[in-house]
Design an enzyme around this catalytic site. Structure first.
Site, mmCIF file in Angstrom:
data_model
loop_
_atom_site.group_PDB
_atom_site.id
_atom_site.type_symbol
_atom_site.label_atom_id
_atom_site.label_comp_id
_atom_site.label_asym_id
_atom_site.label_seq_id
_atom_site.Cartn_x
_atom_site.Cartn_y
_atom_site.Cartn_z
ATOM 1 N N ASN A 98 -0.568 3.813 57.888
ATOM 2 C CA ASN A 98 -1.850 3.406 58.456
ATOM 3 C C ASN A 98 -2.864 4.538 58.298
ATOM 4 O O ASN A 98 -2.557 5.675 58.652
ATOM 5 C CB ASN A 98 -1.698 3.045 59.923
ATOM 6 C CG ASN A 98 -0.940 1.750 60.132
ATOM 7 O OD1 ASN A 98 -1.173 0.780 59.436
ATOM 8 N ND2 ASN A 98 -0.040 1.740 61.105
ATOM 9 N N LYS A 142 7.490 -10.307 2.573
ATOM 10 C CA LYS A 142 7.813 -9.388 1.480
ATOM 11 C C LYS A 142 9.194 -8.766 1.647
ATOM 12 O O LYS A 142 9.879 -8.497 0.664
ATOM 13 C CB LYS A 142 6.747 -8.298 1.349
ATOM 14 C CG LYS A 142 6.411 -7.541 2.624
ATOM 15 C CD LYS A 142 5.163 -6.697 2.436
ATOM 16 C CE LYS A 142 4.689 -6.084 3.750
ATOM 17 N NZ LYS A 142 3.382 -5.408 3.610
ATOM 18 N N PHE A 192 -7.137 -3.963 59.911
ATOM 19 C CA PHE A 192 -7.778 -4.241 61.199
ATOM 20 C C PHE A 192 -7.106 -3.474 62.337
ATOM 21 O O PHE A 192 -5.954 -3.070 62.250
ATOM 22 C CB PHE A 192 -7.797 -5.734 61.498
ATOM 23 C CG PHE A 192 -6.444 -6.407 61.594
ATOM 24 C CD1 PHE A 192 -5.519 -6.091 62.586
ATOM 25 C CD2 PHE A 192 -6.095 -7.410 60.689
ATOM 26 C CE1 PHE A 192 -4.302 -6.733 62.692
ATOM 27 C CE2 PHE A 192 -4.868 -8.056 60.775
ATOM 28 C CZ PHE A 192 -3.965 -7.719 61.781
ATOM 29 N N GLY A 204 -1.960 25.286 48.744
ATOM 30 C CA GLY A 204 -0.930 24.733 47.872
ATOM 31 C C GLY A 204 -1.189 23.297 47.469
ATOM 32 O O GLY A 204 -0.273 22.595 47.046
ATOM 33 N N ARG A 224 -8.896 -5.681 53.006
ATOM 34 C CA ARG A 224 -7.934 -4.671 53.457
ATOM 35 C C ARG A 224 -7.588 -3.763 52.285
ATOM 36 O O ARG A 224 -7.478 -4.221 51.150
ATOM 37 C CB ARG A 224 -6.668 -5.361 53.971
ATOM 38 C CG ARG A 224 -5.688 -4.425 54.660
ATOM 39 C CD ARG A 224 -4.460 -5.177 55.103
ATOM 40 N NE ARG A 224 -3.596 -5.542 53.979
ATOM 41 C CZ ARG A 224 -2.507 -6.298 54.095
ATOM 42 N NH1 ARG A 224 -2.170 -6.801 55.262
ATOM 43 N NH2 ARG A 224 -1.775 -6.561 53.043
ATOM 44 N N LYS A 272 -2.789 16.629 49.283
ATOM 45 C CA LYS A 272 -1.495 17.226 49.596
ATOM 46 C C LYS A 272 -0.519 16.076 49.857
ATOM 47 O O LYS A 272 -0.782 15.216 50.685
ATOM 48 C CB LYS A 272 -1.618 18.121 50.835
ATOM 49 C CG LYS A 272 -0.441 19.061 51.064
ATOM 50 C CD LYS A 272 -0.413 20.196 50.039
ATOM 51 C CE LYS A 272 0.586 21.267 50.437
ATOM 52 N NZ LYS A 272 0.126 22.056 51.608
ATOM 53 N N HIS A 273 0.576 16.059 49.136
ATOM 54 C CA HIS A 273 1.596 15.020 49.282
ATOM 55 C C HIS A 273 0.997 13.623 49.124
ATOM 56 O O HIS A 273 1.286 12.712 49.898
ATOM 57 C CB HIS A 273 2.321 15.154 50.619
ATOM 58 C CG HIS A 273 3.047 16.462 50.773
ATOM 59 N ND1 HIS A 273 3.577 16.883 51.952
ATOM 60 C CD2 HIS A 273 3.307 17.445 49.877
ATOM 61 C CE1 HIS A 273 4.143 18.075 51.787
ATOM 62 N NE2 HIS A 273 3.983 18.426 50.516
ATOM 63 N N ASP A 309 3.508 -6.995 13.584
ATOM 64 C CA ASP A 309 4.441 -6.772 12.472
ATOM 65 C C ASP A 309 5.695 -7.618 12.687
ATOM 66 O O ASP A 309 6.231 -7.680 13.800
ATOM 67 C CB ASP A 309 4.810 -5.290 12.404
ATOM 68 C CG ASP A 309 5.312 -4.864 11.038
ATOM 69 O OD1 ASP A 309 5.942 -5.692 10.363
ATOM 70 O OD2 ASP A 309 5.074 -3.704 10.657
ATOM 71 N N ILE A 310 6.152 -8.265 11.613
ATOM 72 C CA ILE A 310 7.352 -9.088 11.678
ATOM 73 C C ILE A 310 8.481 -8.454 10.864
ATOM 74 O O ILE A 310 9.565 -8.195 11.366
ATOM 75 C CB ILE A 310 7.072 -10.516 11.155
ATOM 76 C CG1 ILE A 310 5.957 -11.177 11.967
ATOM 77 C CG2 ILE A 310 8.348 -11.357 11.213
ATOM 78 C CD1 ILE A 310 6.237 -11.295 13.449
ATOM 79 N N GLY A 332 0.803 -1.215 0.000
ATOM 80 C CA GLY A 332 0.000 0.000 0.000
ATOM 81 C C GLY A 332 0.834 1.262 0.000
ATOM 82 O O GLY A 332 0.421 2.298 -0.541
ATOM 83 N N ASP A 345 -7.065 -0.137 71.450
ATOM 84 C CA ASP A 345 -6.737 1.266 71.740
ATOM 85 C C ASP A 345 -7.092 2.204 70.596
ATOM 86 O O ASP A 345 -7.577 3.318 70.810
ATOM 87 C CB ASP A 345 -5.268 1.418 72.115
ATOM 88 C CG ASP A 345 -4.313 0.872 71.065
ATOM 89 O OD1 ASP A 345 -4.777 0.331 70.041
ATOM 90 O OD2 ASP A 345 -3.083 0.981 71.279
#
Length: 537
Positions: free
Chosen positions: A431, A78, A486, A318, A533, A288-289, A137-138, A48, A491
């Site tokens: 965490n 080809k 978990f 910011g 989790r 932020k960050h 493609d080869i 082509g 506490d």
């Protein structure tokens, strides 16, 4: 292993007498072919590409005229022929090569212009297995690699920009320089590597190989940055061949060039806000960050932004603002009241663009859509000497997934708050502990070494936010508390209770779950386990 023969050093300048052109994407083809013909270059082509050049009235030979073999097997064969590869690989100044080329009638090919079958595009549009295979493609990669290896004499081009450089050199000096040919060769090998990476990734997925023996991935350069995470680090931004909607696909409508940290934070913000269906509610995330400092939903973007900002207006300064709907003027007016680094949204209306135009340093990005939070795919992270690969976290917890483990069941409103908070926790560094109420984060604790401290920090943020807003009690009063993993001890949960949370959502799975459940029952709060989790390290 082959030893390098003692070839003569190539000359710096290499004229182009013959060019082989075979391109799938014919953008700029005729213009390039005309320019080469005007420079006296003989053109050789295939299929082509040859037909298009000939139709433009330009003299062009078919590759079969050189090889003596017709194109066959539906175009699969080809260019895989010694006449072609000898013409590309022959070292012009090596006596043995010159003799072989003369003996076998191999003419040198000084310029190769090949772009490959559209494999990546075929995959992106959802082609079936057979169609994708047929678009591997080869001959193209083989020729590119041959030409690149022999860059001492051959210039290799894999896209129109390469051709433009070669044509400029030929017009200016009548030859290509060795430095240019080396640069072109480096780009060519990168192109074939990226092409093979795309094929190998697709094939592994097609056969269900989740951990192939060899893993490759590639990207195309989007931006070379002034520096990386810190000024002494170098950085660049690359885009995948078929990128996920987001910062990699965004158009920047205004503002300074994005930095390394801007892109990292903007990605985090947009992935988070995409969790919220824009058809259900407007949503805003302030980052932020790479951590959220405020997330909220609302009837419109302005309302959602003000609620998100209320959570931690100090940290929002910011920061990065991500929205799940088309940015409008009313929301833009509010966002513009404080310094914001980047705003990213699926789109922006003219009123919003006009508002931000007065703040030249603010970067406004529009993406055209939201990333699918439930879509698959992979994420990568480098480590010393290698990299980690994992599937994208597409977890989505619904009310039906919750296991109520306390004597008191949560109310419908508490369940909504729990699910909202857990969604935010999924996008917060571990965490992570999140307090949320009425579609608004009340307090966020992120990235701490123990969960109790995250709960304390989140409570502190909620109390400070209430004080700043002139409210009589902490934003965490009556909130739901989410933990990304978990609670190993009671506490952390008790800290949430002290902050004012009335419901807790967490994965469960600790050896002390019974102790934590007992503490929740004693406090009279509701608690649900997700069984999932959502660590984000």
């Amino acid at each position: 292993m082959p030893h390098a023969p003692d070839y003569p050093a190539p000359a710096d300048k290499a004229p182009v007498k013959r060019a082989l052109i075979s391109v799938s994407d014919k953008t700029g083809l005729i213009e390039a072919a005309k320019a080469l013909v005007e420079l006296g270059v003989e053109l050789v082509s295939t299929g082509g590409t040859k037909a298009a050049i000939a139709a433009a009235g330009l003299a062009v030979k078919d590759v079969s005229d050189l090889t003596g073999f017709p194109e066959m097997m539906d175009g699969r064969v080809k260019t895989l022929h010694p006449i072609v590869h000898g013409g590309l690989l022959g070292v012009r100044d090596a006596p043995a090569h010159k003799a072989a080329m003369s003996e076998h009638g191999i003419g040198g090919i000084d310029l190769l212009y090949v772009n490959l079958y559209p494999f990546e595009e075929t995959v992106a549009k959802g082609g079936d297995f057979a169609e994708c295979v047929e678009n591997i493609d080869i001959g193209g990669p083989a020729m590119i690699r041959s030409a690149a290896k022999n860059h001492g004499y051959v210039a290799v081009c894999t896209d129109p920009a390469d051709m433009a450089e070669v044509l400029a050199a030929l017009k200016a000096e009548g030859a290509t320089t060795l430095a240019l040919r080396k640069q072109l060769a480096a780009r060519a090998y990168a192109r074939t590597a990226a092409y093979d990476a795309a094929i190998s990734a697709w094939f592994a997925q097609a056969v269900g190989d989740e951990a192939p023996t060899r893993k490759a991935f590639a990207g195309q350069l989007v931006q070379t940055m002034r520096y990386g995470e810190n000024p002494h680090q170098k950085a660049a931004f690359y885009r995948y061949a078929n990128p996920r909607a987001g910062v990699a696909t965004a158009r920047q409508l205004q503002g300074k060039e994005l930095s390394y940290n801007n892109i990292n934070d903007t990605d985090a913000a947009f992935e988070l806000v995409a969790e919220f269906d824009p058809a259900a509610s407007a949503a805003v995330a302030i980052i932020k960050h790479a951590n959220p400092c405020g997330v909220a939903t609302g009837a419109d973007l302005k309302a959602a932004y003000l609620k998100a900002l209320e959570c931690d207006a100090v940290s929002a300064f910011g920061g990065i603002v991500a929205l799940n709907r088309k940015l409008d003027g009313a929301a833009a007016e509010e966002i513009a009241k404080i310094f914001t680094e980047v705003v990213i949204a699926p789109d922006a209306d003219e009123d919003a663009i006009a508002v931000f135009a007065k703040r030249k340093n603010l970067r406004l990005l529009v993406t055209g859509g939201l990333p699918d939070p439930l879509a698959g795919g992979e994420t990568f992270r480098s480590v010393s000497g290698g990299f980690l690969v994992q599937s994208r976290d597409a977890a989505r917890i619904t009310a039906a997934d919750l296991k109520i483990v306390t004597k008191r069941a949560p109310t419908p409103r508490e369940i909504e708050d729990m699910l909202f908070a857990f969604t935010v926790a999924k996008h917060t560094k571990s965490n992570a502990v999140i307090y949320a109420k009425d579609g608004q984060t009340a307090g966020i604790g992120a990235g701490q070494m123990n969960r109790r401290d995250s709960a304390r920090i989140a409570a502190l943020r909620a109390a400070e936010a209430a004080e700043a807003a002139g409210l009589p009690q902490s934003l965490a009063k009556g909130s739901a508390c989410a933990s990304d993993a978990f609670f190993p001890f009671a506490d952390g949960l008790l800290q949430a209770v002290e902050a004012g949370a009335t419901a807790v959502i967490q994965p469960g799975g600790s050896i002390r779950d019974d102790e934590v459940i007992a503490a929740a029952d004693e406090a009279g709060i509701a608690m649900a386990f997700t069984g999932t989790r959502v660590f984000r390290h």
